[in-house]
Design an enzyme around this catalytic site. Structure first.
Site, PDB file in Angstrom:
ATOM      1  N   GLU A  70      -0.735  -7.967  10.400  1.00  0.00           N
ATOM      2  CA  GLU A  70       0.476  -7.784  11.214  1.00  0.00           C
ATOM      3  C   GLU A  70       1.673  -7.652  10.279  1.00  0.00           C
ATOM      4  O   GLU A  70       1.581  -7.971   9.086  1.00  0.00           O
ATOM      5  CB  GLU A  70       0.664  -8.985  12.142  1.00  0.00           C
ATOM      6  CG  GLU A  70      -0.528  -9.160  13.077  1.00  0.00           C
ATOM      7  CD  GLU A  70      -0.337 -10.273  14.096  1.00  0.00           C
ATOM      8  OE1 GLU A  70       0.716 -10.953  14.056  1.00  0.00           O
ATOM      9  OE2 GLU A  70      -1.244 -10.442  14.919  1.00  0.00           O
ATOM     10  N   ALA A  97       2.158 -11.000   8.827  1.00  0.00           N
ATOM     11  CA  ALA A  97       0.965 -11.745   8.373  1.00  0.00           C
ATOM     12  C   ALA A  97      -0.066 -10.789   7.788  1.00  0.00           C
ATOM     13  O   ALA A  97      -0.748 -10.082   8.527  1.00  0.00           O
ATOM     14  CB  ALA A  97       0.357 -12.525   9.544  1.00  0.00           C
ATOM     15  N   SER A 142      -1.770 -11.265   3.887  1.00  0.00           N
ATOM     16  CA  SER A 142      -2.670 -12.164   3.150  1.00  0.00           C
ATOM     17  C   SER A 142      -2.937 -13.437   3.948  1.00  0.00           C
ATOM     18  O   SER A 142      -4.040 -13.983   3.931  1.00  0.00           O
ATOM     19  CB  SER A 142      -2.054 -12.534   1.803  1.00  0.00           C
ATOM     20  OG  SER A 142      -1.798 -11.367   1.051  1.00  0.00           O
ATOM     21  N   THR A 151      -6.382   1.244   9.990  1.00  0.00           N
ATOM     22  CA  THR A 151      -7.132   2.458   9.631  1.00  0.00           C
ATOM     23  C   THR A 151      -7.910   2.981  10.839  1.00  0.00           C
ATOM     24  O   THR A 151      -8.579   2.196  11.524  1.00  0.00           O
ATOM     25  CB  THR A 151      -8.122   2.108   8.494  1.00  0.00           C
ATOM     26  OG1 THR A 151      -7.383   1.626   7.375  1.00  0.00           O
ATOM     27  CG2 THR A 151      -8.944   3.321   8.076  1.00  0.00           C
ATOM     28  N   GLN A 169      -3.884  10.700 -18.420  1.00  0.00           N
ATOM     29  CA  GLN A 169      -3.377  10.808 -19.803  1.00  0.00           C
ATOM     30  C   GLN A 169      -4.174  11.850 -20.586  1.00  0.00           C
ATOM     31  O   GLN A 169      -3.598  12.678 -21.301  1.00  0.00           O
ATOM     32  CB  GLN A 169      -3.476   9.424 -20.483  1.00  0.00           C
ATOM     33  CG  GLN A 169      -2.667   9.310 -21.753  1.00  0.00           C
ATOM     34  CD  GLN A 169      -1.160   9.391 -21.497  1.00  0.00           C
ATOM     35  OE1 GLN A 169      -0.703   9.154 -20.383  1.00  0.00           O
ATOM     36  NE2 GLN A 169      -0.417   9.749 -22.519  1.00  0.00           N
ATOM     37  N   ILE A 170      -5.474  11.836 -20.429  1.00  0.00           N
ATOM     38  CA  ILE A 170      -6.323  12.793 -21.154  1.00  0.00           C
ATOM     39  C   ILE A 170      -6.089  14.220 -20.641  1.00  0.00           C
ATOM     40  O   ILE A 170      -6.184  15.179 -21.394  1.00  0.00           O
ATOM     41  CB  ILE A 170      -7.811  12.373 -21.050  1.00  0.00           C
ATOM     42  CG1 ILE A 170      -8.021  11.115 -21.916  1.00  0.00           C
ATOM     43  CG2 ILE A 170      -8.753  13.494 -21.475  1.00  0.00           C
ATOM     44  CD1 ILE A 170      -9.373  10.446 -21.758  1.00  0.00           C
ATOM     45  N   GLY A 191      -0.241  17.140 -18.973  1.00  0.00           N
ATOM     46  CA  GLY A 191       0.566  17.637 -17.846  1.00  0.00           C
ATOM     47  C   GLY A 191      -0.283  18.114 -16.682  1.00  0.00           C
ATOM     48  O   GLY A 191       0.102  17.963 -15.519  1.00  0.00           O
ATOM     49  N   GLU A 205      -7.982  -4.901   2.135  1.00  0.00           N
ATOM     50  CA  GLU A 205      -9.071  -5.867   2.386  1.00  0.00           C
ATOM     51  C   GLU A 205      -8.936  -7.100   1.498  1.00  0.00           C
ATOM     52  O   GLU A 205      -9.917  -7.586   0.931  1.00  0.00           O
ATOM     53  CB  GLU A 205     -10.431  -5.182   2.201  1.00  0.00           C
ATOM     54  CG  GLU A 205     -10.527  -3.979   3.108  1.00  0.00           C
ATOM     55  CD  GLU A 205     -11.896  -3.703   3.645  1.00  0.00           C
ATOM     56  OE1 GLU A 205     -12.759  -4.587   3.597  1.00  0.00           O
ATOM     57  OE2 GLU A 205     -12.096  -2.591   4.153  1.00  0.00           O
TER      58      GLU A 205
HETATM   59  C1  FAD Z   1      -3.627   2.175   3.627  1.00  0.00           C
HETATM   60  C2  FAD Z   1      -3.868   0.809   4.191  1.00  0.00           C
HETATM   61  C3  FAD Z   1      -4.927   0.612   5.081  1.00  0.00           C
HETATM   62  C4  FAD Z   1      -5.127  -0.653   5.637  1.00  0.00           C
HETATM   63  N1  FAD Z   1      -6.093  -0.806   6.599  1.00  0.00           N
HETATM   64  C5  FAD Z   1      -6.154  -1.990   7.283  1.00  0.00           C
HETATM   65  C6  FAD Z   1      -7.026  -2.121   8.416  1.00  0.00           C
HETATM   66  O1  FAD Z   1      -7.765  -1.200   8.786  1.00  0.00           O
HETATM   67  N2  FAD Z   1      -7.013  -3.303   9.096  1.00  0.00           N
HETATM   68  C7  FAD Z   1      -6.218  -4.358   8.726  1.00  0.00           C
HETATM   69  O2  FAD Z   1      -6.263  -5.379   9.393  1.00  0.00           O
HETATM   70  N3  FAD Z   1      -5.391  -4.258   7.654  1.00  0.00           N
HETATM   71  C8  FAD Z   1      -5.331  -3.097   6.944  1.00  0.00           C
HETATM   72  N4  FAD Z   1      -4.477  -2.974   5.868  1.00  0.00           N
HETATM   73  C9  FAD Z   1      -3.655  -4.099   5.491  1.00  0.00           C
HETATM   74  C10 FAD Z   1      -4.039  -4.760   4.174  1.00  0.00           C
HETATM   75  O3  FAD Z   1      -5.249  -5.452   4.303  1.00  0.00           O
HETATM   76  C11 FAD Z   1      -2.846  -5.649   3.762  1.00  0.00           C
HETATM   77  O4  FAD Z   1      -1.809  -4.783   3.364  1.00  0.00           O
HETATM   78  C12 FAD Z   1      -3.197  -6.623   2.670  1.00  0.00           C
HETATM   79  O5  FAD Z   1      -4.098  -7.603   3.132  1.00  0.00           O
HETATM   80  C13 FAD Z   1      -1.951  -7.340   2.129  1.00  0.00           C
HETATM   81  O6  FAD Z   1      -1.145  -7.836   3.142  1.00  0.00           O
HETATM   82  P1  FAD Z   1       0.418  -7.498   3.141  1.00  0.00           P
HETATM   83  O7  FAD Z   1       0.562  -6.037   2.972  1.00  0.00           O
HETATM   84  O8  FAD Z   1       1.049  -8.124   4.323  1.00  0.00           O
HETATM   85  O9  FAD Z   1       0.990  -8.179   1.807  1.00  0.00           O
HETATM   86  P2  FAD Z   1       1.438  -9.712   1.640  1.00  0.00           P
HETATM   87  O10 FAD Z   1       0.419 -10.620   2.181  1.00  0.00           O
HETATM   88  O11 FAD Z   1       2.840  -9.836   2.119  1.00  0.00           O
HETATM   89  O12 FAD Z   1       1.425  -9.847   0.053  1.00  0.00           O
HETATM   90  C14 FAD Z   1       2.466  -9.360  -0.774  1.00  0.00           C
HETATM   91  C15 FAD Z   1       2.183  -9.805  -2.205  1.00  0.00           C
HETATM   92  O13 FAD Z   1       2.176 -11.248  -2.275  1.00  0.00           O
HETATM   93  C16 FAD Z   1       0.954 -11.693  -2.814  1.00  0.00           C
HETATM   94  N5  FAD Z   1       0.518 -12.944  -2.186  1.00  0.00           N
HETATM   95  C17 FAD Z   1       0.528 -13.272  -0.862  1.00  0.00           C
HETATM   96  N6  FAD Z   1       0.007 -14.486  -0.683  1.00  0.00           N
HETATM   97  C18 FAD Z   1      -0.375 -14.945  -1.894  1.00  0.00           C
HETATM   98  C19 FAD Z   1      -0.992 -16.137  -2.371  1.00  0.00           C
HETATM   99  N7  FAD Z   1      -1.352 -17.119  -1.538  1.00  0.00           N
HETATM  100  N8  FAD Z   1      -1.249 -16.251  -3.698  1.00  0.00           N
HETATM  101  C20 FAD Z   1      -0.903 -15.269  -4.550  1.00  0.00           C
HETATM  102  N9  FAD Z   1      -0.308 -14.110  -4.164  1.00  0.00           N
HETATM  103  C21 FAD Z   1      -0.052 -13.954  -2.856  1.00  0.00           C
HETATM  104  C22 FAD Z   1      -0.040 -10.580  -2.487  1.00  0.00           C
HETATM  105  O14 FAD Z   1      -1.172 -10.643  -3.334  1.00  0.00           O
HETATM  106  C23 FAD Z   1       0.806  -9.350  -2.702  1.00  0.00           C
HETATM  107  O15 FAD Z   1       0.855  -9.036  -4.061  1.00  0.00           O
HETATM  108  C24 FAD Z   1      -4.296  -1.733   5.265  1.00  0.00           C
HETATM  109  C25 FAD Z   1      -3.257  -1.525   4.340  1.00  0.00           C
HETATM  110  C26 FAD Z   1      -3.023  -0.273   3.830  1.00  0.00           C
HETATM  111  C27 FAD Z   1      -1.864  -0.074   2.886  1.00  0.00           C
END
Ligand code: FAD
Length: 386
Positions: A127, A130, A132, A158, A339-340, A343, A366
């Site tokens: 979301e 929400a 991670s 997706t 790089q290899i 351009g 994921e």
């Molecule tokens: C192209 C694409 C396709 C996707 N497809 C799906 C899908 O089909 N279904 C679905 O449900 N989701 C999907 N996602 C979502 C994806 O799984 C999330 O973007 C991902 O889990 C990260 O969540 P966030 O973007 O909210 O980043 P955040 O959770 O906000 O994280 C931001 C940064 O903070 C770091 N961070 C957060 N918490 C911690 C912690 N406890 N310790 C250390 N570092 C932390 C993260 O590692 C990251 O570097 C997709 C995303 C993209 C871009």
């Protein structure tokens, strides 16, 4: 130890290679430029029994297992990362909740058309607030009139908006336990359900051909038989399924690194500077040697995780390691590959440039790589911590 692929995995790779050479590779650049997912090609993949490799035969799949699936992903991912990424989400996180936790009726009704490739599947956990922190989701499902009323939204999902999208499996908060902790449920919401809105396609750095959207649930009512598995168990179910998804993403990353290596070798052998081919320069040779070594290491991690899953051993940590290593390698290999190419590697028509754009998401989707490291460390330190 046997490092040879089983005969059925080799057969499957051959089928995938023929399909990819004819149906994917010649069109991948166009799909990327047009930012369009080719549903007709996905359906053809279904006709070849390639869209339900992890699903039991009685529900339209082939039950090929993770090892064969990973072998197939190496081929499809090498042909086009965008197409393979959509196939990855369909095959694992979208189909597995129904396959593992669904009722007989749900499997025949929804899983079977997904496994046959008549439809494509989607999975909604993330979301806006929400990602991670999966347990921090805000979408709610309230019991009402013999069903569930969903309210909330999902981000970055997706496959939900193509003309063959069947629906989405979503995680929602269903209430609270007596100790104040939250309860979760997993629900299947068919495309076209009143109150379920699929947003516009999101434009991305890479994976251009893959359909990615925001979803909104606004007083969206679904009958009780749309609940997948047990109410209260939703979060556990989703986290279990994500372990399998990580093997698949790791294989996708492996295919990217392997492809970057092959393109780098081909370019270094054919391009001449200072009167000799680039392959004579030690700086280029060393990049290629590092890529090849790391690709082999990634392959070992990916196939071991797949083997553990197929043999019903715990595989969460192995899957996290494979995803972590292979996705970071994919980025290193794509960068070295560009790089290899010099351009020429920065021009959009070159395949290596597409791999470079497609690599970054592998460290995010994921479960970000920070979360993979948390998973690995948690398992290692669990027994030691005081
Ligand atoms: C192209 C694409 C396709 C996707 N497809 C799906 C899908 O089909 N279904 C679905 O449900 N989701 C999907 N996602 C979502 C994806 O799984 C999330 O973007 C991902 O889990 C990260 O969540 P966030 O973007 O909210 O980043 P955040 O959770 O906000 O994280 C931001 C940064 O903070 C770091 N961070 C957060 N918490 C911690 C912690 N406890 N310790 C250390 N570092 C932390 C993260 O590692 C990251 O570097 C997709 C995303 C993209 C871009």
């Amino acid at each position: 130890m046997d490092f040879d692929l089983p005969a059925e995995a080799i057969e499957l790779q051959k089928l995938c290679r023929d399909f990819a050479e004819k149906e994917i590779e010649p069109h991948a650049e166009t799909w990327s430029e047009e930012e369009r997912f080719p549903t007709d090609v996905f359906r053809k993949m279904g006709e070849l029994d390639l869209t339900g490799l992890l699903i039991a035969q009685e529900y339209g799949g082939t039950d090929a297992g993770y090892l064969s699936y990973v072998a197939a992903m190496e081929v499809i991912g090498a042909a086009d990362q965008s197409f393979a990424a959509a196939w990855n989400a369909h095959s694992t996180i979208a189909s597995l909740p129904l396959a593992v936790f669904g009722s007989e009726e749900q499997k025949h009704r929804w899983l079977a058309p997904l496994a046959r490739g008549e439809n494509i599947g989607a999975f909604g956990l993330t979301e806006a607030a929400a990602g991670s922190d999966a347990a921090g989701i805000r979408t709610t499902a309230r019991a009402e009139s013999g069903g569930w009323l969903l309210n909330g939204s999902k981000m970055f999902i997706t496959n939900p908006g193509t003309e063959i999208s069947l629906g989405v499996t979503v995680l929602a908060v269903t209430g609270h336990n007596s100790d104040g902790t939250r309860r979760f449920g997993t629900f299947f919401v068919p495309t076209g359900t009143e109150g379920y809105t699929v947003g516009r396609p999101l434009r991305k750095i890479g994976w251009h051909a893959m359909d990615t959207r925001e979803l909104v649930f606004s007083d969206c009512w679904i009958p009780d038989d749309h609940l997948i598995g047990e109410e209260g168990n939703g979060l556990r179910q989703v986290l279990d399924v994500l372990d399998g998804g990580r093997i698949s993403v790791a294989a996708l990353a492996l295919s990217l690194a392997q492809q970057a290596l092959e393109l780098a070798v081909a370019h270094a052998s054919q391009r001449e500077q200072f009167g000799r081919s680039l392959s004579n320069f030690q700086a280029v040779q060393h990049k290629i040697a590092d890529m090849a070594t790391e690709v082999e290491a990634a392959r070992a991690l990916v196939y071991r995780a797949a083997w553990l899953a197929d043999n019903h051993r715990p595989f969460g940590q192995a899957a996290a390691m494979a995803k972590l290593y292979a996705s970071e390698l994919a980025n290193r290999a794509a960068s070295a590959g560009v790089q290899i190419h010099g351009g020429y590697g920065y021009i959009r028509e070159s395949k290596i440039s597409r791999l470079y754009s497609d690599a970054k998401i592998l460290e995010i989707g994921e479960g970000t790589n920070e979360i993979q490291r948390n998973v690995i460390a948690r398992q290692l330190l669990r027994s030691q911590r005081r």
